[in-house]
Design an enzyme around this catalytic site. Structure first.
Site, PDB file in Angstrom:
ATOM      1  CB  CYS A  12      -0.906   0.007   1.228  1.00 34.04           C
ATOM      2  SG  CYS A  12      -0.008   0.107   2.799  1.00 34.04           S
ATOM      3  CG  HIS A 128      -1.288  -4.305  14.677  1.00 33.08           C
ATOM      4  ND1 HIS A 128      -1.100  -3.048  14.139  1.00 33.08           N
ATOM      5  CD2 HIS A 128      -1.093  -5.182  13.657  1.00 33.08           C
ATOM      6  CE1 HIS A 128      -0.814  -3.163  12.855  1.00 33.08           C
ATOM      7  NE2 HIS A 128      -0.799  -4.447  12.537  1.00 33.08           N
ATOM      8  CD  GLU A 130      -3.647   1.247  12.144  1.00 37.95           C
ATOM      9  OE1 GLU A 130      -4.810   1.686  12.238  1.00 37.95           O
ATOM     10  OE2 GLU A 130      -3.259   0.573  11.175  1.00 37.95           O
ATOM     11  CB  THR A 166      -5.986   1.748   8.804  1.00 34.85           C
ATOM     12  OG1 THR A 166      -4.673   1.205   8.980  1.00 34.85           O
ATOM     13  CG2 THR A 166      -6.102   3.079   9.534  1.00 34.85           C
ATOM     14  CB  SER A 276       3.033  -6.265   4.707  1.00 31.16           C
ATOM     15  OG  SER A 276       2.347  -7.496   4.853  1.00 31.16           O
TER      16      SER A 276
END
Length: 299
Positions: A12, A128, A130, A166, A276
């Site tokens: 991404c 995680h 994030e 996200t 990823s």
């Protein structure tokens, strides 16, 4: 055997940006620290380590001084920036703009919920990177929910504002949102009012749009080879999308995990991956599959 790579798969924007920043910085220096794996893919981490990227954890960060540290796309909590200032660390901030915007939204909503005695709930994986950055915006008061059992942490008699990591599944977010809404109704014995529950679909569209794209890609091929690091939450979610459409879907980290018995010489094989997954790795898998002798495969 016909082999193709899904043109929509691979990094991404956020991950691509972070890796480019790391590589640009390492052209000027033989060592750059990175707080956590820059991407959830061991082969890419190893490639960058050979160039001088040194992965550290939060404890090691506190003992570093007068150096440069990369913040990856996942973003970081306010505490990281505080440590950097105290230790004279120059931060190379590659936080994804989508994540930074979400952090700001969470912080604003948290301040409002504090005034209204409400709760911030985050649909995501506890621990995680994030999610750590998001809960850091709430003085660690946010409730992280992943499974149904986690719902027990929420007080449904008080206001709830829901956000999502996200990279989570859109379907999973809306299913969770409905469960919370039902619990609030049950607790109050009345229809949910807007002030009681505010659900924010904060899933990155560059990620969520891959689900319908992968569904179509999985239907168009006889066999799907999904390439991803096993630590990638996004990889696990997107692989399930492939598997639901095509039972001949296989999850591999590299070409070394491929089994020739999965394929027939007449198969159309589709290679895809997570946000990823580097393109060079999918191309490596494609080259391996194309090198298999047709005579060694079942017809």
């Amino acid at each position: 055997m016909q082999v193709s790579i899904d043109k929509n798969s691979g990094y991404c924007f956020g991950v691509e940006f972070a890796i480019k920043m790391a590589e640009d910085e390492m052209e000027q220096s033989d060592k750059l620290y990175c707080l956590g794996d820059i991407v959830h893919n061991d082969m890419e981490v190893n490639r960058l380590a050979a160039k001088g990227l040194v992965v550290i954890d939060r404890e090691e960060l506190e003992n570093l001084h007068d150096c440069k540290v990369l913040i990856r796309a996942h973003g970081e909590p306010p505490e990281t920036y505080k440590v950097a200032i105290e230790n004279n660390i120059e931060l190379i901030d590659a936080s994804c703009p989508v994540v930074l915007k979400l952090q700001h939204r969470v912080k604003t909503a948290f301040d409002k919920m504090e005034r209204e005695e409400g709760q911030i709930v985050i649909y995501g994986k506890k621990g995680h990177a994030e999610v750590i950055g998001l809960t850091g915006q709430t003085l660690e008061k946010a409730i992280v929910v992943m499974e149904d059992s986690d719902l027990e942490k929420i007080d449904f008699a008080r206001p709830v504002t829901l956000f999502s990591q996200t990279t989570k599944s859109t379907k999973g977010f809306y299913e969770l949102s409905k469960k919370i809404e039902d619990r609030i109704q049950a607790a109050k014995g009345a229809p949910v009012e807007t002030v009681d529950f505010n659900a924010n679909d904060s899933i990155c569209r560059q990620v969520s749009n891959r689900e319908p794209q992968l569904q179509k890609f999985s239907q168009e091929n006889d066999v799907i080879v999904f390439v991803s690091g096993k630590k990638s939450s996004n990889g696990k979610a997107l692989y399930q999308v492939c598997l639901s459409e095509n039972p001949r879907s296989y999850f591999v980290e590299s070409e070394s995990e491929l089994n020739p018995e999965w394929f027939h010489s007449s198969d159309k094989v589709g290679i895809c991956g997570a946000t990823s997954t580097p393109m060079w790795l999918m191309e490596q898998v494609k080259n391996y599959l194309e090198s298999l002798e047709a005579s060694t495969l079942p017809a």
